[in-house]
Motif scaffolding. Sequence first.
Motif, PDB file in Angstrom:
ATOM      1  N   ASP A  76     -31.763   2.862   8.444  1.00  0.00           N
ATOM      2  CA  ASP A  76     -31.895   1.407   8.474  1.00  0.00           C
ATOM      3  C   ASP A  76     -32.837   0.981   9.589  1.00  0.00           C
ATOM      4  OD1 ASP A  76     -29.873   0.844   6.428  1.00  0.00           O
ATOM      5  OD2 ASP A  76     -28.439   1.573   7.906  1.00  0.00           O
ATOM      6  N   LEU A  96     -25.026   0.480  11.164  1.00  0.00           N
ATOM      7  CA  LEU A  96     -26.387   0.733  10.700  1.00  0.00           C
ATOM      8  C   LEU A  96     -26.790   2.145  11.098  1.00  0.00           C
ATOM      9  CD1 LEU A  96     -28.025  -2.668  11.694  1.00  0.00           C
ATOM     10  CD2 LEU A  96     -27.549  -1.877   9.374  1.00  0.00           C
ATOM     11  N   LEU A 103     -29.672  -9.618  13.259  1.00  0.00           N
ATOM     12  CA  LEU A 103     -29.390  -8.652  12.191  1.00  0.00           C
ATOM     13  C   LEU A 103     -27.921  -8.666  11.790  1.00  0.00           C
ATOM     14  CD1 LEU A 103     -31.556  -5.607  13.335  1.00  0.00           C
ATOM     15  CD2 LEU A 103     -32.153  -7.432  11.730  1.00  0.00           C
ATOM     16  N   ARG A 162     -27.033 -11.880   9.572  1.00  0.00           N
ATOM     17  CA  ARG A 162     -27.849 -12.170   8.392  1.00  0.00           C
ATOM     18  C   ARG A 162     -26.975 -12.232   7.138  1.00  0.00           C
ATOM     19  NH1 ARG A 162     -27.820  -6.659   8.725  1.00  0.00           N
ATOM     20  NH2 ARG A 162     -27.999  -5.492   6.765  1.00  0.00           N
ATOM     21  N   VAL A 210     -32.672  -5.886   6.606  1.00  0.00           N
ATOM     22  CA  VAL A 210     -32.966  -5.915   8.042  1.00  0.00           C
ATOM     23  C   VAL A 210     -34.457  -6.091   8.295  1.00  0.00           C
ATOM     24  CG1 VAL A 210     -30.950  -4.560   8.719  1.00  0.00           C
ATOM     25  CG2 VAL A 210     -33.096  -3.387   8.154  1.00  0.00           C
TER      26      VAL A 210
END
Length: 375
Positions: A6, A28, A298, A301, A307
């Motif tokens: 990611d 992530l 991030l 969101r 991302v």
Amino acid sequence: MASTYDIGIRGAGIVGRTLALHLAAKRLRVALYAAPSTPAESDVRAYALNQPARALLEGVRCWPDAAQATPVLRMEVHGDNGGEVAFDAALQGGEALNWIVDVPALEAQLAEAVRFQPLIEMVDTPPLATLTVVCEGRASRTREELGVDFDVTAYGQWALAARVTCAQPHGQVARQWFSHGEILAFLPMGGPGGNLCAVVWSVSPDRATALQAASDMEFTDALQAASHDALGAVTLESARKVWPLQHALARRWSGQFAPSSAPGAWVLAGDAAHNVHPLAGQGLNLGLGDVAELVRVLDTRPYWRSVADPKLLRSYERARKADFALVGGTGDALQQLFSHPHAAAASLRNWGMNGFNASGLLKHWVARRAMGAPS
């Protein structure tokens, strides 16, 4: 080739590792890459970190212990013609104005935390990732490869860093002297009762070269004179490190990779995005502020946004550029003011220091802003 991460982070310094740990905590997948480097000498730097920076590091259990993170209870700033400004943590309603943190101790804690985080992988080559975060420092190769303009204003000064023990305890007071264009800071280290200080001395390149080449006794004699014997005799405890000072800002902090080069998007953070003069002690605070804002953007969101969504990354860029304009601009203005050689400028700046010291609400607002606290 499809990306397998990611987030790809280029640069494994304090900013890069802190970001990696926070993003991994959000589930992530993170790849962390540091370019090969030659073995470095023992690091003599120390950073003044404010409360938001401390909270960010505590959030990943990487705040150093009391011996490596000394709280500053008072700051004294002395001009070159009778001007003085003083700040007290107690009057600002804070536990400390900031903390002077030993760089090697902090870096070691972050490296250990990264080693035990399963969602972070250390990689040997720049990784393919949905989002690449570039925090390689002021000489970032990736920023150059992206063709991002980096507007640099050289100050005509070098910083000299060292560590000294003083005959008298520092009393958890940070001290700074402005004199004939030079700026000297004694930053308290070694815990509340210590007498170890980190020295940051901003001088001309010729003066920096001479001070670095001087014998230990010649150097400490010069240092003691420049500090007006505030803590008595000083003894050098480290090597001396010098580097050129500059004010710098990247014109773009986010964008998309060219389709032929790599997938996904990129953003800049830390010294790859901005450089400031060390006189206000805000360099790493700004870098860790980048981390906090990028993690926030991030993490909050909408689920359907990647991302690498340009709207998210532009939001991060706008927020951080606004903060840099205030913090970096203030430090730059102070450096320019105190480097001016004219006698009228000296009278004006020292008059201004004394007026500011008695200003009440303005002084309180500035102090709270530097502490990272609500004003």
